[in-house]
Write a protein that holds these residues in place. Sequence first.
Motif, short mmCIF file in Angstrom:
data_model
loop_
_atom_site.label_atom_id
_atom_site.label_comp_id
_atom_site.label_asym_id
_atom_site.label_seq_id
_atom_site.Cartn_x
_atom_site.Cartn_y
_atom_site.Cartn_z
N THR A 268 19.66 3.89 -53.17
CA THR A 268 18.99 2.60 -52.95
C THR A 268 19.53 1.58 -53.94
OG1 THR A 268 17.19 3.18 -54.46
CG2 THR A 268 16.89 3.72 -52.13
N PRO A 269 19.57 0.31 -53.56
CA PRO A 269 20.01 -0.72 -54.50
C PRO A 269 18.99 -0.94 -55.60
CG PRO A 269 19.23 -1.72 -52.47
CD PRO A 269 19.24 -0.24 -52.24
N ALA A 270 19.41 -1.56 -56.67
CA ALA A 270 18.53 -1.82 -57.79
C ALA A 270 17.36 -2.68 -57.33
CB ALA A 270 19.30 -2.54 -58.90
N GLY A 271 16.17 -2.32 -57.78
CA GLY A 271 14.97 -3.07 -57.44
C GLY A 271 14.24 -2.55 -56.23
N VAL A 272 14.84 -1.63 -55.49
CA VAL A 272 14.17 -1.03 -54.34
C VAL A 272 13.67 0.34 -54.76
CG1 VAL A 272 14.43 -0.18 -51.98
CG2 VAL A 272 15.61 -2.26 -52.71
N GLY A 273 12.35 0.52 -54.70
CA GLY A 273 11.76 1.77 -55.14
C GLY A 273 11.25 2.61 -54.01
N GLU A 274 10.45 3.61 -54.37
CA GLU A 274 9.94 4.55 -53.38
C GLU A 274 8.95 3.88 -52.43
OE1 GLU A 274 7.70 8.91 -53.31
OE2 GLU A 274 8.14 7.89 -55.21
N ARG A 275 8.25 2.84 -52.89
CA ARG A 275 7.19 2.24 -52.08
C ARG A 275 7.71 1.74 -50.74
NH1 ARG A 275 3.55 -2.09 -55.09
NH2 ARG A 275 3.24 -0.19 -56.30
N GLY A 276 8.95 1.24 -50.70
CA GLY A 276 9.49 0.72 -49.47
C GLY A 276 9.68 1.75 -48.38
N HIS A 277 9.66 3.05 -48.73
CA HIS A 277 9.89 4.11 -47.76
C HIS A 277 8.60 4.62 -47.12
CE1 HIS A 277 13.63 4.10 -50.06
NE2 HIS A 277 14.20 4.84 -49.12
N GLY A 278 7.44 4.17 -47.59
CA GLY A 278 6.21 4.83 -47.17
C GLY A 278 5.68 4.47 -45.81
N LEU A 279 6.22 3.45 -45.16
CA LEU A 279 5.64 2.98 -43.91
C LEU A 279 5.76 3.98 -42.79
CD1 LEU A 279 6.85 -0.74 -44.02
CD2 LEU A 279 4.61 0.16 -44.64
N ALA A 280 6.89 4.66 -42.68
CA ALA A 280 7.12 5.57 -41.56
C ALA A 280 6.86 7.03 -41.91
CB ALA A 280 8.56 5.42 -41.07
N LEU A 281 6.73 7.35 -43.19
CA LEU A 281 6.70 8.75 -43.59
C LEU A 281 5.37 9.44 -43.32
CD1 LEU A 281 8.70 8.63 -46.94
CD2 LEU A 281 9.52 8.99 -44.61
N ALA A 282 4.26 8.71 -43.43
CA ALA A 282 2.95 9.33 -43.19
C ALA A 282 2.84 9.83 -41.76
CB ALA A 282 1.83 8.33 -43.50
N ASN A 283 3.40 9.07 -40.84
CA ASN A 283 3.38 9.47 -39.44
C ASN A 283 4.18 10.74 -39.21
OD1 ASN A 283 4.92 9.19 -36.64
ND2 ASN A 283 2.91 8.25 -36.43
N VAL A 284 5.36 10.82 -39.82
CA VAL A 284 6.21 12.00 -39.68
C VAL A 284 5.53 13.21 -40.28
CG1 VAL A 284 8.40 13.03 -40.40
CG2 VAL A 284 8.35 10.66 -39.63
N ARG A 285 4.91 13.04 -41.45
CA ARG A 285 4.22 14.15 -42.11
C ARG A 285 3.09 14.70 -41.24
NH1 ARG A 285 2.79 11.60 -46.14
NH2 ARG A 285 4.23 12.32 -47.76
N GLU A 286 2.31 13.81 -40.64
CA GLU A 286 1.18 14.25 -39.83
C GLU A 286 1.64 15.03 -38.60
OE1 GLU A 286 -2.62 12.33 -37.37
OE2 GLU A 286 -1.21 11.05 -38.45
N ARG A 287 2.69 14.54 -37.94
CA ARG A 287 3.18 15.23 -36.75
C ARG A 287 3.75 16.60 -37.09
NH1 ARG A 287 7.55 12.08 -34.37
NH2 ARG A 287 7.29 13.45 -32.59
N LEU A 288 4.44 16.69 -38.22
CA LEU A 288 5.02 17.97 -38.63
C LEU A 288 3.93 18.99 -38.93
CD1 LEU A 288 7.76 19.34 -39.28
CD2 LEU A 288 7.39 18.68 -41.66
N LEU A 289 2.88 18.57 -39.61
CA LEU A 289 1.79 19.49 -39.95
C LEU A 289 0.99 19.87 -38.72
CD1 LEU A 289 0.53 17.97 -43.33
CD2 LEU A 289 2.06 19.90 -42.96
N LEU A 290 0.89 18.97 -37.74
CA LEU A 290 0.19 19.32 -36.51
C LEU A 290 0.93 20.41 -35.74
CD1 LEU A 290 -1.03 15.86 -35.18
CD2 LEU A 290 -2.46 17.82 -35.74
#
Length: 353
Positions: free
Chosen positions: A306-328
Amino acid sequence: MNPAPDPQSFGESTLLGNHVPGELAPDPRPLRASVFDACHIGVILRAVLFVEAVVGVGAMFGTSQLLDWLLRFSLLTGGVLPATLAWLIAACALKVPLARLDPARQWLAGISLGAVAGLYGCGLLALMGLLEPAPWWASAAAGALLSFVLVAGLVWRAKARTPAATAARLTELQSRIRPHFLFNTLNSAIALVRAEPAKAEAVLEDLSELFRHALADPAESVTLGQEIVLAQRYLAIEQIRFGDRLQVQWNLDPKAEQAKLPPLLLQPLVENAVRHGVEPSAAGAQLKISTTRRGSVVVVKVTNSTPAGVGERGHGLALANVRERLLLLHDVQAQFQTAFKDGVFQVRLEIPA
């Protein structure tokens, strides 16, 4: 990255109604969640713990000493635990024929299996001479009551899976048809029409494939190999757009390709890496996708700089959905982890092989 399919062969296969080798054929089956899908380790563990908790509380009645409670609890467990496991095995083995029944008959079948399992547990204790006289009617009633609660839990689980999958599909469909992604892809194809018509046709073919899978009726699961093919098509499109700014490294284990994933799960992770790694950076970013089979577990990693100034927070929008489907799909047998360190973001999945 796999080479683009030959445009001539694509045209012929489309006219004939066949599929290009390596393509994913759409699954015509509607999404259905089996009520009696009791074959998951997580379901078995929760069912056993629930029944044992009920037995433990029931054993408290009529006992005043801890030792007396332990003896009664052990005695009841000797009949209840085999009966519970027998019910779970039967529900797992018969899940396909049971799924064809209407809901009322599914409930009746589950409760009937519980009554039979209760009689089975009572019979085991009676054969060992631990119950005199044997409470046959009480055991059948207790088995039916406990199975009623277990069926209710399985019904709730099945109903929870379908809305989650539907919501996930809508979210991913919106992601797949993001206006600027569509316009950028079409503009890239237009720019290639005169100079490199074969490459322009390959780009449009990849775009068509992405839309076909976004709009197709989803199956409950697909193979990791199929998800990789779809992710490669997406990255082939983005490679035209970003050129050298997008550096992709694949490290794929052929032994991992048959692992099961929810449909359209890997591509959103790859898209997420491009959006938050490559797009904001003038110099581009490195993207690594690796799969490894370790015994009965498959590990999938999607890593991007990732470029400087871009942290982990920017990745969280799509990941919760993926996690839920995988656990289901895999319950406690799946793991979903993210990590961000020194400008590198990684998503790590563990799924049954």
